[in-house]
Scaffold this active site. Structure first.
Site, PDB file in Angstrom:
ATOM      1  N   CYS A   7       8.761  57.719 -21.421  1.00  0.00           N
ATOM      2  CA  CYS A   7       7.592  57.950 -20.316  1.00  0.00           C
ATOM      3  C   CYS A   7       7.716  56.739 -19.009  1.00  0.00           C
ATOM      4  O   CYS A   7       7.447  56.828 -18.125  1.00  0.00           O
ATOM      5  CB  CYS A   7       6.373  57.769 -21.184  1.00  0.00           C
ATOM      6  SG  CYS A   7       5.966  56.328 -21.783  1.00  0.00           S
ATOM      7  N   HIS A  47       1.357  53.910 -22.807  1.00  0.00           N
ATOM      8  CA  HIS A  47       2.248  55.122 -22.488  1.00  0.00           C
ATOM      9  C   HIS A  47       2.265  55.032 -20.905  1.00  0.00           C
ATOM     10  O   HIS A  47       1.305  54.168 -20.505  1.00  0.00           O
ATOM     11  CB  HIS A  47       1.398  56.500 -22.868  1.00  0.00           C
ATOM     12  CG  HIS A  47       1.921  57.664 -22.387  1.00  0.00           C
ATOM     13  ND1 HIS A  47       3.032  58.100 -22.609  1.00  0.00           N
ATOM     14  CD2 HIS A  47       1.305  58.741 -21.701  1.00  0.00           C
ATOM     15  CE1 HIS A  47       3.339  59.296 -22.136  1.00  0.00           C
ATOM     16  NE2 HIS A  47       2.130  59.723 -21.331  1.00  0.00           N
TER      17      HIS A  47
END
Length: 368
Positions: free
Chosen positions: A40, A311
């Site tokens: 990510c 994330h």
């Protein structure tokens, strides 16, 4: 389809097309990127760079000019150019692309990104831009050497120092800082220029990008053990030092230093400070008389409580619409939602989604 690039079209894609309806920008493509195990950090930065339109156009042009070379000359630049070309040339308007070849090449080039651990998006961006510059400079030197070998030197004088090459990566992202030091005894000012591709700013609670930039350029006094050696006085003297933006870049990338090493904890801690970043930004502390004005077009957001887990997602402005990219998922968001990524006014908060890297484009920048 090129090996390593797969396409899918899901509910989210059709939902996005429906949301935009007749306002879907002509020729634009909104594709999510598949995650290959904690990638990510890579996907979020790639989306921000893809919507840096002049940079994207240069990459697509580069791919068009170099696609005949074959896999033997594959590098990170050709993989990125191929990926951006794949996205921009899709028949469908939305979907998901798997940037497998780019990720494989990234892991081959740098062992930091080789595993499946959580990585830092800013570290990746910094590595990527510098690596692209290295490739372009090597290609330029190779072309020059071949030209010299095939013909006359075209008037080049031996022994003359060549100016540093300015690549299209530089033209987009490079600015110049001036480090000024003023001797407090003789008032002589010593100035030293240095280039930058992004600015890393220290942050404080309940502040703004403007105040962070002001602190970045604030005057520091050098005294006691930190005295400055003045060439004119030929001795150590008290001095005042400040950093100024001499030449602002076309694309201003601002990295907020949200990860701070805490000695008492012997580890890095994430600062969830509330830092307001405006949609329109003025740089008033440059050496030029006129202010440089910028418009926000992308934000890489870190989600989570610490640097070693969490994330990354990105917010992108495209054709006056704001989009939210979370790996494979792409959604429209309202401009007012950007405020939720400023950070928290409290030390502890349930909201862990914080702006980490900001991308501003110069307003009125000439196209080259």
């Amino acid at each position: 389809m090129v090996d390593g690039v797969t396409l899918t079209m899901g509910v989210a894609g059709s939902k996005l097309e429906k949301a935009l309806g007749d306002h879907f920008p002509e020729g634009e493509r909104y594709f999510g990127l598949e995650n290959f195990g904690n990638t990510c950090y890579c996907n979020s930065v790639l989306q921000a760079l893809y919507f840096c339109v002049p940079f994207r156009e240069q990459l697509v042009e580069y791919y068009s000019n170099n696609k005949s070379q074959g896999d033997g000359d594959e590098n990170l630049l050709t993989c990125l150019a191929e990926l951006f070309t794949q996205i921009s040339s899709q028949k469908k308007k939305t979907g998901v692309i798997a940037p497998k070849r780019f990720v494989q090449r990234l892991r081959k080039e740098n062992d930091v990104f080789r595993g499946f651990m959580h990585q830092d998006a800013h570290e990746f961006l910094n590595f990527l831009l510098n690596h692209l510059v290295d490739i372009l400079e090597k290609e330029s030197h190779k072309a020059k050497n071949q030209a010299l070998a095939n013909g006359p030197s075209n008037g080049q004088v031996n022994g003359v120092k060549q100016e540093p090459m300015v690549t299209w990566v530089h033209k987009n992202f490079q600015g110049i800082l001036t480090n000024e030091t003023r001797c407090l005894r003789c008032e002589t000012v010593t100035a030293r220029d240095e280039t930058f591709l992004d600015l890393s700013l220290d942050i404080e609670q309940n502040s703004s990008i403007t105040s962070c930039l002001k602190n970045f350029s604030s005057t520091e006094t050098l005294n006691a053990e930190d005295k400055f050696f003045c060439d004119k006085c030929c001795s150590l003297q008290e001095a005042q030092k400040r950093m100024k933006i001499k030449k602002p870049p076309r694309i201003l990338v601002i990295h907020l230093k949200r990860f701070k090493f805490m000695e008492q904890l012997n580890r890095h801690k994430k600062l969830s400070y509330r830092v307001v970043f405006p949609l329109e930004l003025k740089l008033s502390n440059t050496m030029e008389a006129a202010d440089s004005e910028y418009s926000l077009f992308a934000v890489v957001v870190h989600v989570g409580s610490g640097p070693n887990h969490g994330h990354y997602v990105s917010l992108v402005k495209s054709h006056n619409h704001w989009l939210f990219f979370d790996d494979e998922n792409v959604e429209m968001i309202d401009e007012s939602a950007i405020q939720t990524f400023f950070g928290s006014a409290q030390e502890y908060s349930n909201n862990t989604d914080h702006g980490y890297i900001l991308f501003y484009e110069s307003i009125g920048a000439d196209k080259y």
